[in-house]
Scaffold this motif. Structure first.
Motif, PDB file in Angstrom:
ATOM      1  N   ALA A 102       0.832  -1.211   0.000  1.00 40.09           N
ATOM      2  CA  ALA A 102       0.000   0.000   0.000  1.00 40.09           C
ATOM      3  C   ALA A 102       0.865   1.260   0.000  1.00 40.09           C
ATOM      4  N   TYR A 103       0.291   2.341  -0.485  1.00 37.26           N
ATOM      5  CA  TYR A 103       0.921   3.662  -0.361  1.00 37.26           C
ATOM      6  C   TYR A 103       1.351   3.846   1.100  1.00 37.26           C
ATOM      7  N   GLY A 104       2.576   4.314   1.310  1.00 38.22           N
ATOM      8  CA  GLY A 104       3.144   4.396   2.653  1.00 38.22           C
ATOM      9  C   GLY A 104       2.278   5.176   3.634  1.00 38.22           C
ATOM     10  N   GLY A 105       1.712   6.278   3.176  1.00 33.88           N
ATOM     11  CA  GLY A 105       0.899   7.111   4.067  1.00 33.88           C
ATOM     12  C   GLY A 105      -0.396   6.419   4.473  1.00 33.88           C
ATOM     13  N   THR A 106      -0.959   5.634   3.568  1.00 36.07           N
ATOM     14  CA  THR A 106      -2.178   4.880   3.868  1.00 36.07           C
ATOM     15  C   THR A 106      -1.868   3.840   4.935  1.00 36.07           C
ATOM     16  N   PHE A 107      -0.773   3.114   4.721  1.00 37.02           N
ATOM     17  CA  PHE A 107      -0.356   2.096   5.695  1.00 37.02           C
ATOM     18  C   PHE A 107      -0.091   2.743   7.053  1.00 37.02           C
ATOM     19  N   ARG A 108       0.610   3.876   7.059  1.00 37.94           N
ATOM     20  CA  ARG A 108       0.961   4.528   8.326  1.00 37.94           C
ATOM     21  C   ARG A 108      -0.294   4.944   9.096  1.00 37.94           C
ATOM     22  N   LEU A 325      14.690  15.154  -8.413  1.00 38.38           N
ATOM     23  CA  LEU A 325      14.637  14.284  -7.232  1.00 38.38           C
ATOM     24  C   LEU A 325      13.616  14.867  -6.258  1.00 38.38           C
ATOM     25  N   ALA A 326      12.466  14.205  -6.160  1.00 38.70           N
ATOM     26  CA  ALA A 326      11.401  14.721  -5.290  1.00 38.70           C
ATOM     27  C   ALA A 326      10.370  13.632  -5.062  1.00 38.70           C
ATOM     28  N   GLU A 327       9.656  13.738  -3.937  1.00 36.21           N
ATOM     29  CA  GLU A 327       8.509  12.871  -3.691  1.00 36.21           C
ATOM     30  C   GLU A 327       7.368  13.339  -4.593  1.00 36.21           C
ATOM     31  N   SER A 328       6.271  12.609  -4.533  1.00 31.89           N
ATOM     32  CA  SER A 328       5.074  12.888  -5.324  1.00 31.89           C
ATOM     33  C   SER A 328       5.227  12.416  -6.764  1.00 31.89           C
ATOM     34  N   LEU A 329       4.200  12.623  -7.552  1.00 36.01           N
ATOM     35  CA  LEU A 329       4.103  12.057  -8.898  1.00 36.01           C
ATOM     36  C   LEU A 329       2.931  12.699  -9.623  1.00 36.01           C
ATOM     37  N   GLY A 330       2.855  12.396 -10.920  1.00 31.89           N
ATOM     38  CA  GLY A 330       1.645  12.761 -11.663  1.00 31.89           C
ATOM     39  C   GLY A 330       1.630  14.174 -12.212  1.00 31.89           C
ATOM     40  N   GLY A 331       2.698  14.928 -12.040  1.00 31.13           N
ATOM     41  CA  GLY A 331       2.737  16.281 -12.595  1.00 31.13           C
ATOM     42  C   GLY A 331       3.310  16.281 -14.003  1.00 31.13           C
ATOM     43  N   VAL A 332       3.228  17.433 -14.669  1.00 32.40           N
ATOM     44  CA  VAL A 332       3.750  17.560 -16.032  1.00 32.40           C
ATOM     45  C   VAL A 332       5.254  17.313 -16.068  1.00 32.40           C
ATOM     46  N   GLU A 333       5.952  17.587 -14.939  1.00 30.32           N
ATOM     47  CA  GLU A 333       7.409  17.441 -14.926  1.00 30.32           C
ATOM     48  C   GLU A 333       7.803  16.054 -14.433  1.00 30.32           C
ATOM     49  N   GLY A 340      12.484   3.545  -0.795  1.00 32.45           N
ATOM     50  CA  GLY A 340      12.941   3.006   0.487  1.00 32.45           C
ATOM     51  C   GLY A 340      13.385   4.091   1.454  1.00 32.45           C
ATOM     52  N   ALA A 341      13.971   5.176   0.919  1.00 38.05           N
ATOM     53  CA  ALA A 341      14.471   6.253   1.786  1.00 38.05           C
ATOM     54  C   ALA A 341      13.531   7.452   1.811  1.00 38.05           C
ATOM     55  N   MET A 342      12.550   7.484   0.897  1.00 39.53           N
ATOM     56  CA  MET A 342      11.711   8.683   0.792  1.00 39.53           C
ATOM     57  C   MET A 342      10.232   8.348   1.058  1.00 39.53           C
ATOM     58  N   THR A 343       9.436   8.148   0.000  1.00 38.61           N
ATOM     59  CA  THR A 343       7.987   7.990   0.196  1.00 38.61           C
ATOM     60  C   THR A 343       7.605   6.806   1.076  1.00 38.61           C
ATOM     61  N   HIS A 344       8.409   5.749   1.056  1.00 38.11           N
ATOM     62  CA  HIS A 344       8.018   4.531   1.771  1.00 38.11           C
ATOM     63  C   HIS A 344       8.921   4.232   2.962  1.00 38.11           C
ATOM     64  N   ALA A 345       9.622   5.261   3.461  1.00 38.42           N
ATOM     65  CA  ALA A 345      10.516   5.056   4.609  1.00 38.42           C
ATOM     66  C   ALA A 345       9.742   4.498   5.811  1.00 38.42           C
ATOM     67  N   SER A 346       8.459   4.886   5.938  1.00 35.72           N
ATOM     68  CA  SER A 346       7.683   4.449   7.110  1.00 35.72           C
ATOM     69  C   SER A 346       7.363   2.955   7.068  1.00 35.72           C
ATOM     70  N   THR A 347       7.630   2.291   5.933  1.00 39.57           N
ATOM     71  CA  THR A 347       7.342   0.857   5.861  1.00 39.57           C
ATOM     72  C   THR A 347       8.555   0.009   6.256  1.00 39.57           C
ATOM     73  N   ALA A 348       9.691   0.652   6.557  1.00 38.60           N
ATOM     74  CA  ALA A 348      10.920  -0.094   6.892  1.00 38.60           C
ATOM     75  C   ALA A 348      10.653  -1.061   8.041  1.00 38.60           C
ATOM     76  N   GLY A 349      11.118  -2.290   7.883  1.00 35.04           N
ATOM     77  CA  GLY A 349      10.974  -3.281   8.946  1.00 35.04           C
ATOM     78  C   GLY A 349       9.601  -3.930   8.999  1.00 35.04           C
ATOM     79  N   SER A 350       8.648  -3.462   8.181  1.00 30.89           N
ATOM     80  CA  SER A 350       7.314  -4.058   8.164  1.00 30.89           C
ATOM     81  C   SER A 350       7.197  -4.994   6.964  1.00 30.89           C
ATOM     82  N   GLU A 351       6.042  -5.650   6.867  1.00 29.47           N
ATOM     83  CA  GLU A 351       5.792  -6.519   5.707  1.00 29.47           C
ATOM     84  C   GLU A 351       5.728  -5.727   4.413  1.00 29.47           C
ATOM     85  N   LEU A 352       5.575  -4.410   4.524  1.00 25.87           N
ATOM     86  CA  LEU A 352       5.400  -3.586   3.331  1.00 25.87           C
ATOM     87  C   LEU A 352       6.710  -2.961   2.852  1.00 25.87           C
TER      88      LEU A 352
END
Ligand SMILES: *Cc1c(COP(=O)(O)O)cnc(C)c1O
Length: 380
Positions: A102-108, A325-333, A340-352
């Protein structure tokens, strides 16, 4: 009249030129309150802007129209929409199944907050309907689906998952952020609710944060409206305006995102620095057949695992010049990141937890040749 095409709805649904001024675009109504003609005498259906604002209302009608749904609700962020949905559907003692990537923020939010309120969750691979069914318990009230998932781009079969959830007496929500309603229409495949981070493809220009819930179920929408007003995580009128402005060009942008992503995938496939390219448009992707059935095209998100592990992934991220180099997605740029180090850092050590050699690309709508040259030089 037959249903209008996607872009006609994206450009027109929810708003007619203003009868007084003829304004072709929705005005930004910077007003928190609305004058009444006698107590309770609302003029245009508005009394206080947390409950409803005349810039937000057309956005909500437009969101419903582009997802092929009846009811749309706009929120101040994708996570605010997530929070509203979870609190509308779940009660203490209930259980939900979530994607095992799942998206890291949703899981968190589910893991750190909802657990404290007595709501249990089980992660399952959404690409495997039998595994999702095995995770269902007697108290399961919700199946949470993302497809494609973030960042591993796994595919869930929305039609099969919806049928399975409904047989089990659970509701199903699809986070449609990665596909966008142009590429995928979950309500038509049986989903009860579609959720968006409108921050991404719908806004499309990396200039606004927002979220949305769309459903055909009036009871659910009434619950969403109650919490939207009751908790108040609403977008301001300028945010609503920017989101509508973005939606008008969604179809054009998604075509170009998909064109450019296909070219990036071609370049990465077989590149000596690359271990594996992950893209649902590749015939080698395990979810390719399902994606081809339920998506119009395969979108702008590409994930890649590099030879050389974490350091190679970090080096790639720091060497690109056009891919920012940035989080997020879906923009024109175009953007690049290390989940692992950015958007999903909160999943470290979990099943995700995500692989450390993984890099996620949000392929923008710049000229393809420049994007390809940038990737070439960054991979060295
Ligand atoms: C960004 C994102 C969210 C959260 O949305 P915000 O607007 O950042 O709050 C939820 N789901 C997915 C798939 C996302 O990419």
């Amino acid at each position: 009249m037959s249903e209008q095409g996607f872009s006609t709805r994206a450009i027109h649904a929810g708003y007619e030129p203003d009868p007084q001024t003829g304004a072709v675009n929705v005005p930004i109504y910077a007003s928190s309150t609305f004058a009444q003609d006698g107590v309770g005498g609302m003029r245009g259906g508005f009394e206080y802007a947390r409950t409803g604002n005349p810039t937000r209302r057309p956005l909500e009608a437009n969101l419903a129209a582009i997802e092929g749904g009846t009811f749309g609700r706009a929120f101040s962020s994708g996570m605010a929409a997530t929070d509203c949905l979870l609190r509308s559907v779940l009660r203490p003692g209930d259980h939900l199944v979530i994607p095992n990537d799942a998206y890291g923020g949703t899981f968190r939010l589910i893991d750190k907050v909802f657990t404290q309120w007595g709501i249990e969750h089980t992660p399952a691979p959404m690409g495997d309907v039998a595994a999702v069914r095995a995770a269902i318990r007697p108290n399961t009230r919700l199946v949470w689906v993302e497809t494609p998932t973030n960042p591993l781009l796994n595919i869930g079969d929305i039609e099969a998952l919806s049928a399975m959830a409904h047989e089990s007496g659970a509701r199903i929500v699809v986070d449609n952020t990665f596909a966008s309603p142009y590429l995928q229409q979950p309500l038509s495949l049986g989903a009860d609710v579609v959720l968006h981070s409108t921050t991404k493809y719908l806004g499309g220009h990396s200039d606004v944060v927002g979220g949305a819930l769309v459903t055909n179920d009036e009871e659910l929408d009434t619950a969403f409206a109650f919490l939207q007003n009751g908790a108040g995580a609403v977008p301001g009128p300028f945010d609503a305006y920017l989101t509508m402005r973005g939606i008008k060009t969604l179809a054009l942008r998604m075509e170009r995102h998909s064109d450019n992503a296909e070219k990036v995938v071609d370049l990465l496939t077989g590149h000596p620095a690359v271990e594996r390219v992950i893209y649902p448009g590749l015939a080698s992707h395990p979810g390719h057949a399902v994606a081809a059935r339920q998506m119009r095209r395969f979108g702008g998100m590409v994930s890649v695992r590099l030879k050389g592990g974490k350091q190679a992934a970090l080096d790639f991220c720091s060497r690109t010049r056009i891919f920012t180099l940035a989080e997020s997605l879906g923009g024109v740029e175009s953007l690049i990141e290390h989940p692992g180090a950015m958007t999903h850092a909160s999943t470290a050590g979990s099943e995700l937890e995500v692989p450390e050699d993984l890099v996620r690309l949000s392929v923008g709508i710049e000229d393809a040749a420049d994007l390809l040259a940038d990737i070439e030089q960054a991979l060295g």
